[in-house]
Design a protein around this motif. Structure first.
Motif, PDB file in Angstrom:
ATOM      1  N   ALA A 220      15.615  13.930 -33.795  1.00  0.00           N
ATOM      2  CA  ALA A 220      15.726  15.530 -33.541  1.00  0.00           C
ATOM      3  C   ALA A 220      16.559  16.292 -34.624  1.00  0.00           C
ATOM      4  N   VAL A 221      17.289  15.368 -35.440  1.00  0.00           N
ATOM      5  CA  VAL A 221      18.278  15.865 -36.499  1.00  0.00           C
ATOM      6  C   VAL A 221      17.698  15.466 -37.773  1.00  0.00           C
ATOM      7  N   GLU A 222      16.849  14.379 -38.088  1.00  0.00           N
ATOM      8  CA  GLU A 222      16.384  14.015 -39.518  1.00  0.00           C
ATOM      9  C   GLU A 222      15.048  14.245 -39.611  1.00  0.00           C
ATOM     10  N   PRO A 223      14.465  14.899 -40.508  1.00  0.00           N
ATOM     11  CA  PRO A 223      13.199  15.154 -41.137  1.00  0.00           C
ATOM     12  C   PRO A 223      12.414  13.856 -41.226  1.00  0.00           C
ATOM     13  N   TYR A 224      12.005  12.934 -40.506  1.00  0.00           N
ATOM     14  CA  TYR A 224      10.984  11.934 -40.764  1.00  0.00           C
ATOM     15  C   TYR A 224       9.490  12.368 -40.970  1.00  0.00           C
ATOM     16  N   ALA A 225       9.066  11.852 -42.031  1.00  0.00           N
ATOM     17  CA  ALA A 225       7.732  12.286 -42.265  1.00  0.00           C
ATOM     18  C   ALA A 225       7.000  11.563 -40.957  1.00  0.00           C
ATOM     19  N   GLY A 226       6.132  12.169 -40.342  1.00  0.00           N
ATOM     20  CA  GLY A 226       5.122  11.705 -39.389  1.00  0.00           C
ATOM     21  C   GLY A 226       5.945  12.053 -37.892  1.00  0.00           C
ATOM     22  N   TRP A 227       7.087  12.422 -37.977  1.00  0.00           N
ATOM     23  CA  TRP A 227       7.779  12.616 -36.568  1.00  0.00           C
ATOM     24  C   TRP A 227       7.775  14.025 -36.041  1.00  0.00           C
ATOM     25  N   GLY A 228       6.958  15.001 -36.791  1.00  0.00           N
ATOM     26  CA  GLY A 228       7.262  16.261 -36.521  1.00  0.00           C
ATOM     27  C   GLY A 228       7.088  16.996 -35.132  1.00  0.00           C
ATOM     28  N   GLY A 229       5.980  16.351 -34.639  1.00  0.00           N
ATOM     29  CA  GLY A 229       5.743  16.520 -33.059  1.00  0.00           C
ATOM     30  C   GLY A 229       6.932  16.105 -31.991  1.00  0.00           C
ATOM     31  N   TYR A 230       7.119  14.937 -32.133  1.00  0.00           N
ATOM     32  CA  TYR A 230       8.205  14.205 -31.217  1.00  0.00           C
ATOM     33  C   TYR A 230       9.590  14.918 -31.487  1.00  0.00           C
ATOM     34  N   GLY A 231       9.875  14.909 -33.047  1.00  0.00           N
ATOM     35  CA  GLY A 231      11.313  15.261 -33.594  1.00  0.00           C
ATOM     36  C   GLY A 231      11.396  16.709 -33.352  1.00  0.00           C
ATOM     37  N   SER A 232      10.507  17.554 -33.272  1.00  0.00           N
ATOM     38  CA  SER A 232      10.730  19.072 -33.165  1.00  0.00           C
ATOM     39  C   SER A 232      10.823  19.208 -31.527  1.00  0.00           C
ATOM     40  N   ALA A 233      10.172  18.428 -30.880  1.00  0.00           N
ATOM     41  CA  ALA A 233      10.448  18.650 -29.324  1.00  0.00           C
ATOM     42  C   ALA A 233      11.861  18.035 -28.920  1.00  0.00           C
ATOM     43  N   LYS A 234      12.527  17.085 -29.308  1.00  0.00           N
ATOM     44  CA  LYS A 234      13.516  16.479 -29.247  1.00  0.00           C
ATOM     45  C   LYS A 234      14.682  17.608 -29.633  1.00  0.00           C
ATOM     46  N   ALA A 235      14.357  18.173 -30.810  1.00  0.00           N
ATOM     47  CA  ALA A 235      15.269  19.045 -31.591  1.00  0.00           C
ATOM     48  C   ALA A 235      15.482  20.599 -30.545  1.00  0.00           C
ATOM     49  N   ALA A 236      14.319  20.659 -29.811  1.00  0.00           N
ATOM     50  CA  ALA A 236      14.336  21.992 -28.976  1.00  0.00           C
ATOM     51  C   ALA A 236      15.113  21.564 -27.590  1.00  0.00           C
ATOM     52  N   ILE A 237      15.132  20.381 -27.224  1.00  0.00           N
ATOM     53  CA  ILE A 237      15.853  20.155 -25.851  1.00  0.00           C
ATOM     54  C   ILE A 237      17.160  19.801 -26.362  1.00  0.00           C
ATOM     55  N   GLU A 238      17.376  19.446 -27.508  1.00  0.00           N
ATOM     56  CA  GLU A 238      18.944  19.316 -27.813  1.00  0.00           C
ATOM     57  C   GLU A 238      19.486  20.687 -27.854  1.00  0.00           C
ATOM     58  N   GLN A 239      18.888  21.582 -28.461  1.00  0.00           N
ATOM     59  CA  GLN A 239      19.351  23.103 -28.818  1.00  0.00           C
ATOM     60  C   GLN A 239      19.460  23.667 -27.327  1.00  0.00           C
ATOM     61  N   ALA A 240      18.576  23.333 -26.312  1.00  0.00           N
ATOM     62  CA  ALA A 240      18.763  23.755 -25.035  1.00  0.00           C
ATOM     63  C   ALA A 240      19.804  23.540 -24.415  1.00  0.00           C
ATOM     64  N   SER A 241      20.018  22.084 -24.632  1.00  0.00           N
ATOM     65  CA  SER A 241      21.129  21.406 -24.059  1.00  0.00           C
ATOM     66  C   SER A 241      22.504  22.102 -24.297  1.00  0.00           C
ATOM     67  N   ALA A 242      22.660  22.357 -25.665  1.00  0.00           N
ATOM     68  CA  ALA A 242      23.840  22.884 -26.417  1.00  0.00           C
ATOM     69  C   ALA A 242      24.084  24.216 -25.929  1.00  0.00           C
ATOM     70  N   VAL A 243      22.970  24.867 -25.388  1.00  0.00           N
ATOM     71  CA  VAL A 243      23.199  26.272 -24.745  1.00  0.00           C
ATOM     72  C   VAL A 243      23.666  26.139 -23.522  1.00  0.00           C
ATOM     73  N   LEU A 244      22.975  25.261 -22.836  1.00  0.00           N
ATOM     74  CA  LEU A 244      23.272  25.143 -21.444  1.00  0.00           C
ATOM     75  C   LEU A 244      24.934  24.400 -21.264  1.00  0.00           C
ATOM     76  N   ALA A 245      25.339  23.833 -22.088  1.00  0.00           N
ATOM     77  CA  ALA A 245      26.727  23.271 -22.194  1.00  0.00           C
ATOM     78  C   ALA A 245      27.614  24.654 -22.203  1.00  0.00           C
ATOM     79  N   VAL A 246      27.344  25.534 -23.006  1.00  0.00           N
ATOM     80  CA  VAL A 246      28.047  26.768 -23.300  1.00  0.00           C
ATOM     81  C   VAL A 246      27.961  27.669 -22.002  1.00  0.00           C
ATOM     82  N   GLU A 247      26.606  27.824 -21.260  1.00  0.00           N
ATOM     83  CA  GLU A 247      26.637  28.446 -19.947  1.00  0.00           C
ATOM     84  C   GLU A 247      27.175  27.927 -18.753  1.00  0.00           C
ATOM     85  N   GLU A 248      27.174  26.648 -18.610  1.00  0.00           N
ATOM     86  CA  GLU A 248      27.547  25.981 -17.579  1.00  0.00           C
ATOM     87  C   GLU A 248      28.960  25.168 -17.758  1.00  0.00           C
ATOM     88  N   PRO A 249      30.069  25.758 -18.021  1.00  0.00           N
ATOM     89  CA  PRO A 249      31.182  25.065 -18.371  1.00  0.00           C
ATOM     90  C   PRO A 249      31.621  24.077 -17.116  1.00  0.00           C
TER      91      PRO A 249
END
Length: 229
Positions: A139-168
């Motif tokens: 999710a945080v390292e740009p490994y060749a060949g991991w663009g699909g899985y990695g970008s999906a994990k990056a997306a859920i990480e950002q969603a989690s970070a926003v949720l953490a702010v919205e749901e104290p």
């Protein structure tokens, strides 16, 4: 009264290890996986030792299945979003990634855990509960060949970070368990020997320490978490 956890993708690998660790610590569990026979075997193994384990087979993309998980749990203290898919094996580069498959990777790894979290939030708020979403260093390292899985994990990480702010009132952790000896990890490296990777059970003490010590919401690398002796 026992605390209650919902764990998705709990029939094998990391999910099963985390479920076993929580059961041994006195939690009541509601477990999910797509293959009924595999989930039943896992639930019987875990429940046979400690009891209080409910298996609810189904696909986390299915709204009816997500509702069934919440119904089986009743109250919820912890939601563990562990279910996920890798995508094609071997993994293709982004320039050749089939977009219909990429949509499925995002459905399972991003939208389904977010939908289940939305459904569980009222109960989690009322009990000052927590959400753990399993991520990856991809999710945080740009490994060749991991663009699909990695970008999906990056997306859920950002969603989690926003949720953490919205749901104290709710703890929200997105966790990197490290490279583990699981079937998914083997699929990522077809034909290679991954026997040098640690077993999923090795991160269970760090996971249990996380959910009991309740640090502030954020990204957690389980392998780097200090666990008191």
């Amino acid at each position: 009264m026992k605390p209650v956890a919902i764990i998705t993708g709990a029939s094998r690998g990391l999910g099963r290890a985390l479920a076993t660790g929580l059961a041994e610590a006195g939690w009541r569990l509601v477990l999910d996986a797509r293959t009924p026979s595999d989930l039943a075997a896992a639930a019987e193994s875990i429940g046979g030792a400690v009891g209080d384990v409910v298996a609810v087979p189904g696909d986390v993309r299915d709204p009816a299945h997500r509702a069934a998980l919440l119904d089986a749990a009743g109250e919820v203290d912890l939601l563990v979003n562990n279910a996920g898919i890798l995508g094609p094996s071997p993994q293709p580069c982004l320039t050749a990634y089939p977009l219909d498959v990429l949509r499925e990777v995002y459905e399972v790894n991003v939208l389904a855990p977010l939908a289940l979290t939305q459904l569980a939030l009222p109960a989690l708020r009322s009990r000052a509960g927590a959400v753990v979403t399993v991520s990856s260093d991809a999710a945080v390292e740009p490994y060749a060949g991991w663009g699909g899985y990695g970008s999906a994990k990056a997306a859920i990480e950002q969603a989690s970070a926003v949720l953490a702010v919205e749901e104290p009132a709710v703890r929200v952790w997105w966790v990197d368990p490290g490279d583990l000896r699981t079937r998914m990890h083997q699929e990522a490296f077809p034909g290679e020997d991954i026997g040098d990777r640690p077993l999923p059970e090795t991160v269970v003490p760090a996971f249990r320490h996380l959910v009991t010590s309740r640090p502030p919401s954020g990204r957690v690398r389980l392998a780097g978490l200090t666990v008191p002796a």
